[in-house]
Design an enzyme around this catalytic site. Structure first.
Site, PDB file in Angstrom:
ATOM      1  N   TYR A 182      -8.249 -10.730   2.582  1.00  0.00           N
ATOM      2  CA  TYR A 182      -9.531 -10.126   2.954  1.00  0.00           C
ATOM      3  C   TYR A 182     -10.360  -9.671   1.745  1.00  0.00           C
ATOM      4  O   TYR A 182     -11.534  -9.362   1.889  1.00  0.00           O
ATOM      5  CB  TYR A 182      -9.322  -8.948   3.920  1.00  0.00           C
ATOM      6  CG  TYR A 182      -8.537  -7.778   3.377  1.00  0.00           C
ATOM      7  CD1 TYR A 182      -9.076  -6.924   2.411  1.00  0.00           C
ATOM      8  CD2 TYR A 182      -7.250  -7.511   3.827  1.00  0.00           C
ATOM      9  CE1 TYR A 182      -8.361  -5.851   1.899  1.00  0.00           C
ATOM     10  CE2 TYR A 182      -6.526  -6.443   3.329  1.00  0.00           C
ATOM     11  CZ  TYR A 182      -7.081  -5.628   2.368  1.00  0.00           C
ATOM     12  OH  TYR A 182      -6.373  -4.580   1.862  1.00  0.00           O
ATOM     13  N   GLU A 183      -9.750  -9.656   0.558  1.00  0.00           N
ATOM     14  CA  GLU A 183     -10.532  -9.185  -0.597  1.00  0.00           C
ATOM     15  C   GLU A 183     -11.583 -10.199  -1.030  1.00  0.00           C
ATOM     16  O   GLU A 183     -12.717  -9.848  -1.287  1.00  0.00           O
ATOM     17  CB  GLU A 183      -9.601  -8.812  -1.755  1.00  0.00           C
ATOM     18  CG  GLU A 183      -8.787  -7.564  -1.407  1.00  0.00           C
ATOM     19  CD  GLU A 183      -7.805  -7.183  -2.484  1.00  0.00           C
ATOM     20  OE1 GLU A 183      -8.246  -6.732  -3.547  1.00  0.00           O
ATOM     21  OE2 GLU A 183      -6.586  -7.342  -2.263  1.00  0.00           O
TER      22      GLU A 183
ATOM     23  N   ASN B  93       1.767   3.489  11.200  1.00  0.00           N
ATOM     24  CA  ASN B  93       1.049   3.917  12.416  1.00  0.00           C
ATOM     25  C   ASN B  93       1.489   3.049  13.581  1.00  0.00           C
ATOM     26  O   ASN B  93       2.028   1.953  13.373  1.00  0.00           O
ATOM     27  CB  ASN B  93      -0.477   3.753  12.220  1.00  0.00           C
ATOM     28  CG  ASN B  93      -0.869   2.330  11.844  1.00  0.00           C
ATOM     29  OD1 ASN B  93      -0.708   1.926  10.684  1.00  0.00           O
ATOM     30  ND2 ASN B  93      -1.349   1.568  12.802  1.00  0.00           N
TER      31      ASN B  93
ATOM     32  N   SER C 174       0.821  -1.220   0.000  1.00  0.00           N
ATOM     33  CA  SER C 174       0.000   0.000   0.000  1.00  0.00           C
ATOM     34  C   SER C 174       0.848   1.259   0.000  1.00  0.00           C
ATOM     35  O   SER C 174       1.714   1.428   0.854  1.00  0.00           O
ATOM     36  CB  SER C 174      -0.865   0.066   1.263  1.00  0.00           C
ATOM     37  OG  SER C 174      -1.748  -0.994   1.307  1.00  0.00           O
TER      38      SER C 174
ATOM     39  N   ALA D 142       2.670  -2.216   4.195  1.00  0.00           N
ATOM     40  CA  ALA D 142       2.470  -1.195   5.215  1.00  0.00           C
ATOM     41  C   ALA D 142       2.022  -1.932   6.468  1.00  0.00           C
ATOM     42  O   ALA D 142       1.263  -2.894   6.381  1.00  0.00           O
ATOM     43  CB  ALA D 142       1.398  -0.214   4.764  1.00  0.00           C
TER      44      ALA D 142
ATOM     45  N   MET E 266      -1.829  -7.030   7.180  1.00  0.00           N
ATOM     46  CA  MET E 266      -2.862  -7.879   6.582  1.00  0.00           C
ATOM     47  C   MET E 266      -2.373  -8.604   5.326  1.00  0.00           C
ATOM     48  O   MET E 266      -3.189  -8.980   4.477  1.00  0.00           O
ATOM     49  CB  MET E 266      -4.078  -7.014   6.216  1.00  0.00           C
ATOM     50  CG  MET E 266      -4.639  -6.213   7.382  1.00  0.00           C
ATOM     51  SD  MET E 266      -6.045  -5.223   6.860  1.00  0.00           S
ATOM     52  CE  MET E 266      -6.237  -4.122   8.275  1.00  0.00           C
TER      53      MET E 266
HETATM   54  N1  HPA Z   1      -2.894  -3.126  11.360  1.00  0.00           N
HETATM   55  C1  HPA Z   1      -3.007  -3.937  10.298  1.00  0.00           C
HETATM   56  N2  HPA Z   1      -2.579  -3.614   9.091  1.00  0.00           N
HETATM   57  C2  HPA Z   1      -2.016  -2.411   8.936  1.00  0.00           C
HETATM   58  C3  HPA Z   1      -1.867  -1.509  10.000  1.00  0.00           C
HETATM   59  C4  HPA Z   1      -2.334  -1.891  11.283  1.00  0.00           C
HETATM   60  O1  HPA Z   1      -2.244  -1.153  12.279  1.00  0.00           O
HETATM   61  N3  HPA Z   1      -1.265  -0.383   9.505  1.00  0.00           N
HETATM   62  C5  HPA Z   1      -1.044  -0.626   8.172  1.00  0.00           C
HETATM   63  N4  HPA Z   1      -1.497  -1.844   7.831  1.00  0.00           N
END
Ligand code: HPA
Length: 267
Positions: free
Chosen positions: A82-83, A229, A28, A110, A205
């Protein structure tokens, strides 16, 4: 003709028959690097068996050509479990990559960090992973090849080389354990506390099914997370896909420098 043979023929018709050295799957917000490949970009829709991609911020093209003088196959997007609920969604594409001659596969994603010392914007090389989903892309594979050893699945030599490239570029590349949570909902703070207790450093994920498939196919594999994050409950910031896409470019520039340096060492 099998669908993989059809995809292979379609790729060779457009990109030539020269083998590729390495595959790269972009996560991503990391799609930019695909456009740096000098060669052709083939829409997944033209390649039988290639993933169906429905996530915004992804570029569903296979880019084949040279990057830093090395022949590569760059997947601008992946299909996540998940898609459509298929953990083996990337299988045909990775089989085609192996048939194109690739020896190795680099994965990017990501992820949310569970380590206060690995904040958003940092990169984490996966030293190992926890398949917390309980899913497996090899369920239903009928041969004994399904019993894939996963010790050193994240190839030690590739990791050493990527760490050396990061060092040469003056970039701090941390190492840690990635936990695969199926998504698409994000985790709860209680789930994050559990994952930390279990020894995970980042959560995401994707990636784990591709590592399993790559090892099944005999490809060496390494993966790098861009931390977008802090995981749920670890900071006050909102967690959202919009936020992931907005934050991924922070790490992407560093990731690109590491990957370009690494490719130059392969020349
Ligand atoms: N959790 C799951 N997948 C993610 C996250 C997260 O906090 N951030 C980016 N992809």
């Amino acid at each position: 003709m099998s669908r993989n043979a059809e995809a292979l023929a379609a790729i060779r018709a457009r990109a030539g028959a020269e083998p590729v050295r390495l595959g790269l799957i972009l996560g991503s917000g990391l799609g930019h690097l695909a456009h740096a490949v000098e060669g052709v970009a083939i829409p997944y829709a033209d390649l039988p068996g290639f993933p169906h991609v429905s996530v915004s911020g992804h570029n569903p093209h296979l880019h084949i050509g040279t990057l830093e003088g090395v022949r590569v196959a760059v997947f601008g997007a992946r299909e996540h479990y998940y898609e459509r609920g298929n953990p083996a969604a990337m299988r045909a594409a990775l089989e085609v990559l192996a048939d194109l001659g690739a020896e190795s596969l680099l994965l990017t994603n990501a992820a949310g960090s569970m380590r206060p010392d690995i904040p958003p914007g940092d990169l984490m090389l996966l030293s190992d992973h926890i398949n917390y989903s309980g899913l497996n892309p090899l369920i239903g594979e009928a041969t004994d090849a399904r019993f894939v050893p996963m010790t050193d699945a994240h190839d030690p030599a590739l990791r050493t080389a990527l760490l050396a490239s990061a060092k040469a570029e003056g970039i701090d590349l941390r190492q840690g354990v990635y936990a695969w949570y199926s998504g698409p909902s994000f985790e709860t703070p209680a789930e994050i506390r559990m994952l930390r207790t279990l020894g995970a450093d980042a959560v995401g994920m994707s990636t784990v099914p591709e590592v399993i498939l790559a090892r099944f196919l005999g490809l060496k594999v390494a993966a790098i997370s861009t931390i977008t994050n802090m995981a749920a409950g670890m900071s006050d910031e909102n967690i959202s896909h919009e936020h992931t896409k907005a934050m991924a470019p922070l790490g992407a520039a560093k990731l690109e420098r590491i990957l370009r340096h690494f490719l130059r060492t392969l020349r």
